[in-house]
Design a protein around this motif. Structure first.
Motif, PDB file in Angstrom:
ATOM      1  N   THR A  89       0.959  -1.166   0.039  1.00  0.00           N
ATOM      2  CA  THR A  89      -0.383  -0.496  -0.314  1.00  0.00           C
ATOM      3  C   THR A  89       0.805   1.043  -0.219  1.00  0.00           C
ATOM      4  O   THR A  89       0.223   1.939  -0.068  1.00  0.00           O
ATOM      5  CB  THR A  89      -0.734   0.079   1.268  1.00  0.00           C
ATOM      6  N   ARG A  97      -3.249   1.369  -8.517  1.00  0.00           N
ATOM      7  CA  ARG A  97      -4.506   0.505  -8.475  1.00  0.00           C
ATOM      8  C   ARG A  97      -4.648   1.258  -9.587  1.00  0.00           C
ATOM      9  O   ARG A  97      -6.085   2.022 -10.010  1.00  0.00           O
ATOM     10  CB  ARG A  97      -5.598   1.322  -7.456  1.00  0.00           C
ATOM     11  N   ARG A 321      -4.954  -4.060  -6.052  1.00  0.00           N
ATOM     12  CA  ARG A 321      -4.145  -3.434  -6.245  1.00  0.00           C
ATOM     13  C   ARG A 321      -3.406  -4.372  -7.621  1.00  0.00           C
ATOM     14  O   ARG A 321      -3.404  -5.691  -7.482  1.00  0.00           O
ATOM     15  CB  ARG A 321      -2.314  -3.422  -5.490  1.00  0.00           C
TER      16      ARG A 321
END
Length: 441
Positions: A89, A97, A321
């Motif tokens: 992340t 993304r 992702r």
């Protein structure tokens, strides 16, 4: 030829031989390839009956990065390690993304039920990257920062009282459908600019979409139609609401982009907040640490809410992702275009990250959970504040109005919504002393 290991089925446990599934390496399946041996299907009853065991078994058999399959044997990786999820992340370049990278698009049928959740290439804050994503985010954050928190609490209290008035005289209710779900949606709808009359349709369509079942696509399309109608209305007659502030932002977007950003705000704010309320009330009614003080004041509400974000987080798995290039993660070879699902609940349960339930850990002050994700694509902070105000106000009003609230069934009979992505109660039956409605409040 050696026998192939049996696939691991979360509904039935490990293979009959007792041996763990073979550790698959490499991409779970490039376009057109077979699903990896031992991949865990992300469906089955244990996701809502025995979730703690599901993640424990995943971690035991596969480690922090788990090969999984989505409906239709669509392959993906589920990241359940706390450190590994932090790594994914915080790196939007390697793991953007950007669903346009996905190496499985050509294998998906048009009616694949998770299309609304995974998304197709579209101009929204959820599915843009780089500078375009930051443009959307700046517009949304600016609009959300304009929400008056005092007025938001007042609106939440007004709607909460109206909902409680509808059942407080009966002495019993099912508060997921009567309270926990309609409260955040009706409050959020008013803040965003929807008329109150759109509330029931939004609840129905967004629930269908989030459950990922046969009605998911129809729910998604119906919700979009309501949002297109609202964008047209606010172009013609702006108001004191979030959508009008979005339209007034100096950065210009297409109407479809406004609609999709409105969808992102509404869907992300609805069921997760509803489940935050329902899961917190369930905890307070079933755990002696909270139940004993329900009538003694509000001091346990924030503690229960934060414990839920750690142990029973509403958003369990977030898509997603996509790997921008071939890489390695926790010993796995991740191929370019592979989908990585963010296992927020799994990472929160990682024993390497924090002490488990019941240990000495100051839950009311530890906010290092992944409940709102992390990094560039995490839930914007103003949205987190709005969700916390609505959820906490809703719980406090409920306990103030019905101080002897008690569970009406045995805790073991409570069922979760059958979704690995969102974790909430299907029903939460309660009883209480009948009280008169407040009336014209």
């Amino acid at each position: 030829m050696a026998s192939q290991p049996q696939p691991y089925d979360p509904a039935h446990g490990p293979p009959a031989s007792g041996a763990p599934p073979a550790e698959p390496r490499g991409c779970p399946a490039a376009a057109g390839a077979r699903t990896a041996p031992g991949a865990v299907p992300l469906m089955g009853p244990r996701f809502h009956t025995d979730l703690e065991a599901v993640y424990r078994d995943m971690r035991r058999d596969h480690g922090p990065v788990v090969p999984v399959t989505l409906p239709g044997d669509v392959p993906a990786w589920l990241v359940i390690g706390y450190r590994e999820l932090h790594q994914v992340t915080r790196d939007p370049v390697l793991f953007p993304r950007d669903q346009g990278l996905w190496n499985q698009w050509e294998n998906l049928p048009e009616d694949w039920p998770l299309r609304p959740m995974i998304g197709t290439p579209q101009p929204s804050v959820y599915f843009t990257v780089g500078e375009e994503h930051r443009r959307h985010l700046a517009m949304i954050q600016h609009a959300l920062e304009g929400v008056n928190h005092v007025e938001l609490r007042r609106t939440t209290e007004e709607i909460a009282d109206r909902l409680i008035d509808s059942f407080c005289g009966a002495g019993e209710s099912e508060i997921v459908s009567a309270y926990a779900k309609p409260l955040p949606l009706l409050t959020l709808a008013r803040v965003l600019g929807f008329p109150d009359s759109d509330g029931p349709e939004l609840i129905r369509s967004l629930t269908d979409m989030a459950d990922g079942g046969p009605d998911a696509l129809a729910g998604f399309e119906h919700a979009l139609s309501l949002m297109r109608r609202l964008v047209a209305r606010r172009h013609a007659a702006p108001g004191a609401d979030v959508l009008s502030a979005m339209l007034a932002h100096p950065e210009e977007f297409t109407d479809e982009a406004y609609v999709l950003d409105l969808m992102a705000l509404t869907s992300a704010g609805f069921l997760p907040t509803a489940d935050w309320i329902g899961n917190s009330v369930r905890l307070m009614l079933t755990d002696d640490r909270f139940a004993a003080s329900l009538s003694g004041g509000r001091h346990t509400v924030p503690e229960a809410m934060n414990e839920v974000l750690w142990e029973d987080t509403p958003t369990q798995i977030l898509a997603g992702r996509w790997a921008a290039r071939d890489t390695r993660l926790a010993g796995r070879t991740i191929a370019r275009g592979d989908l990585l699902l963010l296992g927020l609940a799994g990472a929160n349960r990682d024993p390497a990250a924090h002490a488990p339930h019941g240990a000495d850990r100051p839950r009311d002050s530890n906010f290092a959970h992944f409940a709102f994700s992390h990094g560039e694509y995490q839930c914007p902070f103003p949205a987190q504040e709005i969700a916390e105000i609505v959820a906490r106000t809703g719980i406090e009003v409920l306990l103030d109005r019905l101080p002897d609230l008690d569970l009406a069934v045995a805790p073991r009979t409570l069922a979760r919504r059958p979704s690995p992505f969102l974790r909430g109660m299907t029903v939460l039956p309660v009883r209480f002393a009948p009280t008169p409605p407040y009336g014209g409040r």
